[in-house]
Design a protein around this motif. Structure first.
Motif, short mmCIF file in Angstrom:
data_model
loop_
_atom_site.label_atom_id
_atom_site.label_comp_id
_atom_site.label_asym_id
_atom_site.label_seq_id
_atom_site.Cartn_x
_atom_site.Cartn_y
_atom_site.Cartn_z
N PRO A 17 12.79 1.84 -9.68
CA PRO A 17 12.06 0.69 -9.13
C PRO A 17 12.42 0.46 -7.66
CG PRO A 17 13.51 0.01 -10.96
CD PRO A 17 13.70 1.48 -10.78
N THR A 18 11.53 -0.23 -6.94
CA THR A 18 11.78 -0.59 -5.55
C THR A 18 12.64 -1.85 -5.53
OG1 THR A 18 9.84 -2.02 -5.47
CG2 THR A 18 9.51 0.29 -4.87
N PRO A 19 13.24 -2.19 -4.36
CA PRO A 19 13.89 -3.50 -4.26
C PRO A 19 12.85 -4.60 -4.48
CG PRO A 19 14.36 -2.10 -2.34
CD PRO A 19 13.31 -1.40 -3.12
N SER A 20 13.22 -5.69 -5.08
CA SER A 20 12.35 -6.83 -5.43
C SER A 20 10.97 -6.41 -5.95
CB SER A 20 12.23 -7.83 -4.28
OG SER A 20 11.84 -7.18 -3.08
N PRO A 21 10.96 -5.74 -7.09
CA PRO A 21 9.69 -5.31 -7.67
C PRO A 21 8.92 -6.48 -8.30
CG PRO A 21 11.49 -4.84 -9.17
CD PRO A 21 12.11 -5.38 -7.92
N GLU A 81 -9.68 -2.76 -10.48
CA GLU A 81 -8.25 -2.77 -10.16
C GLU A 81 -7.52 -2.99 -11.47
OE1 GLU A 81 -7.17 -5.43 -6.95
OE2 GLU A 81 -9.02 -4.98 -5.89
N ILE A 82 -6.50 -2.12 -11.68
CA ILE A 82 -5.71 -2.25 -12.90
C ILE A 82 -4.22 -2.26 -12.54
CG2 ILE A 82 -7.44 -1.20 -14.42
CD1 ILE A 82 -5.93 1.41 -14.29
N ILE A 83 -3.47 -2.93 -13.38
CA ILE A 83 -2.01 -2.99 -13.22
C ILE A 83 -1.40 -2.23 -14.40
CG2 ILE A 83 0.00 -4.50 -13.11
CD1 ILE A 83 -1.71 -5.29 -10.84
N LEU A 84 -0.47 -1.32 -14.08
CA LEU A 84 0.27 -0.62 -15.12
C LEU A 84 1.66 -1.24 -15.17
CD1 LEU A 84 -0.48 3.13 -14.25
CD2 LEU A 84 -1.98 1.45 -15.38
N ASP A 85 2.13 -1.52 -16.37
CA ASP A 85 3.49 -2.04 -16.52
C ASP A 85 4.41 -0.87 -16.87
OD1 ASP A 85 5.82 -3.32 -16.99
OD2 ASP A 85 5.08 -4.59 -18.62
N LEU A 86 5.13 -0.39 -15.85
CA LEU A 86 5.95 0.81 -16.03
C LEU A 86 7.44 0.47 -16.13
CD1 LEU A 86 4.07 3.03 -13.41
CD2 LEU A 86 3.68 2.92 -15.88
N ALA A 87 7.76 -0.81 -16.29
CA ALA A 87 9.17 -1.23 -16.35
C ALA A 87 9.89 -0.48 -17.47
CB ALA A 87 9.24 -2.74 -16.59
N GLY A 88 11.08 0.03 -17.17
CA GLY A 88 11.90 0.70 -18.18
C GLY A 88 11.48 2.13 -18.48
N LEU A 89 10.47 2.64 -17.78
CA LEU A 89 9.97 3.99 -18.10
C LEU A 89 10.45 5.05 -17.11
CD1 LEU A 89 6.27 3.18 -19.14
CD2 LEU A 89 8.30 3.32 -20.59
N GLN A 90 11.43 4.69 -16.30
CA GLN A 90 11.93 5.64 -15.30
C GLN A 90 12.31 6.96 -15.97
OE1 GLN A 90 15.03 4.07 -12.81
NE2 GLN A 90 15.56 6.07 -11.98
N GLY A 91 11.88 8.07 -15.33
CA GLY A 91 12.17 9.39 -15.87
C GLY A 91 11.03 9.94 -16.72
N GLN A 92 10.11 9.07 -17.12
CA GLN A 92 8.99 9.56 -17.94
C GLN A 92 7.81 9.99 -17.05
OE1 GLN A 92 7.73 7.18 -21.23
NE2 GLN A 92 9.79 6.45 -21.68
N ALA A 134 9.20 2.24 -11.47
CA ALA A 134 9.23 1.71 -12.85
C ALA A 134 9.12 0.19 -12.83
CB ALA A 134 10.51 2.17 -13.54
N GLN A 135 7.92 -0.29 -12.56
CA GLN A 135 7.64 -1.74 -12.44
C GLN A 135 6.13 -1.91 -12.51
OE1 GLN A 135 9.41 -1.19 -8.58
NE2 GLN A 135 7.65 -2.14 -7.56
N MET A 136 5.63 -3.09 -12.18
CA MET A 136 4.19 -3.30 -12.14
C MET A 136 3.58 -2.53 -10.95
SD MET A 136 3.15 -5.41 -14.53
CE MET A 136 3.81 -6.63 -15.68
N VAL A 137 2.60 -1.71 -11.25
CA VAL A 137 1.96 -0.88 -10.22
C VAL A 137 0.46 -1.11 -10.28
CG1 VAL A 137 1.39 1.51 -9.63
CG2 VAL A 137 3.76 0.87 -10.11
N TYR A 169 0.84 -1.21 0.00
CA TYR A 169 0.00 0.00 0.00
C TYR A 169 0.86 1.25 0.00
CZ TYR A 169 -3.81 3.15 1.55
OH TYR A 169 -4.73 4.16 1.66
N GLY A 170 0.57 2.14 -0.93
CA GLY A 170 1.31 3.40 -1.00
C GLY A 170 2.70 3.28 -1.62
N VAL A 171 3.08 2.05 -2.02
CA VAL A 171 4.40 1.82 -2.64
C VAL A 171 4.22 1.36 -4.09
CG1 VAL A 171 6.53 0.47 -2.53
CG2 VAL A 171 5.45 1.29 -0.41
N ASP A 172 3.50 0.22 -4.24
CA ASP A 172 3.19 -0.23 -5.61
C ASP A 172 1.71 -0.56 -5.76
OD1 ASP A 172 2.97 -2.58 -4.19
OD2 ASP A 172 4.56 -3.64 -5.26
N ASP A 173 0.91 -0.17 -4.76
CA ASP A 173 -0.53 -0.47 -4.72
C ASP A 173 -1.22 0.77 -4.16
OD1 ASP A 173 -3.08 -1.43 -4.18
OD2 ASP A 173 -2.40 -3.25 -3.14
N PHE A 174 -2.01 1.45 -4.99
CA PHE A 174 -2.54 2.76 -4.60
C PHE A 174 -4.07 2.81 -4.72
CE2 PHE A 174 1.71 3.36 -6.33
CZ PHE A 174 2.32 4.12 -5.34
#
Ligand code: C2O
Ligand code: CU
Ligand code: CU
Length: 568
Positions: free
Chosen positions: A323-327, A261-272, A207-210, A163-168
């Protein structure tokens, strides 16, 4: 003229500069004993301007409650407002006396403490007041919160859930502020988009699954969700929790009361930076939030000048960070098994027709509307059903506006829209379904576990103004197995002869049911005769009825007694 002048200056139209304010994430409560205090507050949504609000344990909105399936929980709701409120657990399968509908009033200064077992599947639910005619006011002033249910099925899946990290949680609401920066109700100038009470929100996401748990808590606006880069996202849940298979999609419509509930795949998009948008230009006419909701001259004041109606707009800016540790980097394709109820297993079907109350020859889009010609009354029961009944409900909308229909107590499966199967987005367990103009929607559900002879559940349109205007009905679930016991114990009325074949007499010795309704229904719960009781003895002609078991119910404002009768 003066009136027009006031109307114009009372509308505050914001500048659309997005991403100025960090998204507020509601605090959390967990455990099995929850203390929720409903109070007034003051929030400065605009610098230097005090806006009076309502909130739970705070100024605005409410804490997110974490609940575990199968836990027995107690929710102590203290009302510190100066008038009555209620608190409803939207989507939860709970006994009617703990449902928090308009009948479970919490007086000022008192605490209401429902206790129940969490029986729903893991998912995103919500809580909000449900007072008779006051739901819009209380919700729009800030009384709404998220409930997140956890269960072993969901816990076993590789999904983001910090919660509040990769689940909002995202509570989507639009509001209208008047010239004094007060939140205004009963208006369609809801030009201010808020997520979790934040205007122009921005959120840092890794930048991972959110995972986004989206609740449409708006008074009447529907959103057409999509991402500004038009990429695919992954729906994993509907109102009642996980759908069977992950649904890749790039648009998702959410009407008031609904959750996804939706999952966004943000892998590799850091900085965007990408935006969660509502592509409202794509909403079909007739849906609140589309370019056009009108019938003849009955256009809403302010509707067409509202810049959110029919135009694409930002909901939330997402700033993609490291990304967070162990995303979580991949999600499962298969989520759960739901075993939907199947057509053919139903005990009966019922029809519900939505119609406008015309003003001359005009339909007013703000209502009132009726369901089967009836408007909500605190004292009456519109539908009687029985425990362990499977039913198909057919909802037909002959009005000019789409209505999100919601039922308490149960989750349902949508069978079809105008005879056609629904998309994967609506394939799971649902408690709200948007019925568009000239649509007929059928769903199947089963009334299990809870019954009560007098305390009803509600079904209604979740456009809060429509609900408050009476587009709501009540139903009770009776246990046919206990009716004989009741017959022996309840001496307040007698039926004779029983068994009967030509006519039956109903005698009420003390006359206390005078002006109540006498309802004869069959074992399927269909109402066959309704008669107003005008004297101590009433006679019903039953010669036209087939042999079998029937139920005679007396409904008064304070009581509902049912006895079994046999016709031979
Ligand atoms: Cu979300 Cu009857 O309500
Ligand atoms: Cu509800
Ligand atoms: Cu409606």
């Amino acid at each position: 003229m003066l009136k027009n002048f006031i109307w114009i200056i009372s509308v505050w139209t914001p500048l659309f500069i997005y991403g100025q304010n960090p998204l507020w994430i509601p605090d959390t409560l967990s455990g099995t004993n929850f203390n929720l205090t409903v109070q007034t507050g003051i929030v400065q949504f605009y610098a230097g301007q005090n806006t009076p609000t309502y909130g739970v344990n705070g100024n605005f909105l409410a804490p997110t409650l974490f609940l575990n399936k199968d836990d027995t929980v107690t929710l102590n709701v203290t009302n510190n407002l100066i008038f009555e409120t209620t608190m409803h657990w939207h989507g939860l399968h709970v006994p009617p006396e703990f449902d928090g509908g308009p009948h479970q009033i919490i007086s000022p200064g008192t605490t209401w403490s429902p206790t129940f077992r969490i029986m729903n599947n893991a998912g995103t639910y919500w809580y909000h007041p449900h007072g008779n005619g006051t739901t819009e006011l209380h919700v729009t002033k800030g009384l709404a919160g998220i409930m997140i249910i956890r269960d072993p099925t969901e816990a076993a899946l590789n999904l983001p859930r910090k919660y509040g990290v990769d689940d909002f949680p995202l509570i989507l609401q639009t509001r209208c502020f008047d010239v004094l920066y007060q939140i205004a109700g009963f208006t369609h100038d809801d030009t201010v988009m808020m997520v979790n009470g934040t205007i122009d929100p921005t959120l840092q996401v890794p930048a991972q699954m959110v995972r986004l748990r989206v609740l449409n808590g708006s008074v009447d606006r529907t959103y057409q969700l999509g991402l500004s880069n038009d990429s695919t996202f992954y729906q994993i849940a509907t109102d009642g929790g996980l759908i069977e298979q992950t649904n890749p999609i790039n648009r998702l419509m959410v009407s008031p009361g609904e959750r996804v509930e939706i999952i966004l795949d943000l892998a590799g998009l850091q900085g965007q930076t990408i935006n969660l948008m509502s592509y409202a230009s794509e909403l079909p006419a007739g849906i609140m939030g589309s370019a056009n909701v009108s019938q003849g001259a009955a256009t809403l004041p302010g509707y067409n000048s509202n810049p959110l109606n029919g135009n694409d707009f930002n909901i939330l800016e997402l700033e993609i960070v490291a990304p967070t540790p162990s995303p979580v980097t991949s999600i499962p394709a298969v989520l759960t098994t739901l075993n939907p109820l199947l057509e053919g297993t139903e005990n009966m079907s019922r029809s519900f027709a939505f119609a406008p109350v015309m003003l001359g020859d005009m339909e007013m889009i703000e209502g009132p509307f009726t369901i089967n010609g009836e408007s909500f009354e605190m004292d009456s029961i519109n539908v009687i059903t029985y425990l362990n009944h499977t039913e198909i409900w057919e909802l037909t909308n002959t009005t000019a506006v789409a209505h999100p229909f919601h039922i308490h107590d149960v989750q349902f499966f949508i069978l079809d829209r105008n005879g056609l199967p629904v998309s994967a987005a609506e394939s799971g367990q649902k408690d709200v379904v948007l019925v568009k103009p000239s649509e007929s929607v059928r769903f199947i559900t089963r009334f299990e576990d809870f019954h009560h002879a007098t305390i009803p559940y509600m079904y209604h349109c979740h456009l809060l103004h429509h609900e408050d205007e009476g587009m709501m009905g009540s139903f009770i679930v009776l246990d046919s197995a206990t009716l004989e016991v009741q017959q022996i114990m309840d001496e307040s009325f007698t039926i004779f002869p029983n068994p009967a074949s030509e006519s039956i007499n109903i005698h009420i010795p003390d006359g206390k049911y005078i002006l109540s309704d006498l309802v004869l229904s069959n074992i399927q719960g269909q109402q066959l005769m309704v008669k107003r009781i005008n004297s101590q003895t009433e006679t019903l002609d039953i010669s036209g009825l087939k042999e079998g078991i029937y139920f005679m119910t007396i409904r008064s404002s304070v009581n509902c007694q049912t006895k079994k009768i046999i016709i031979n």
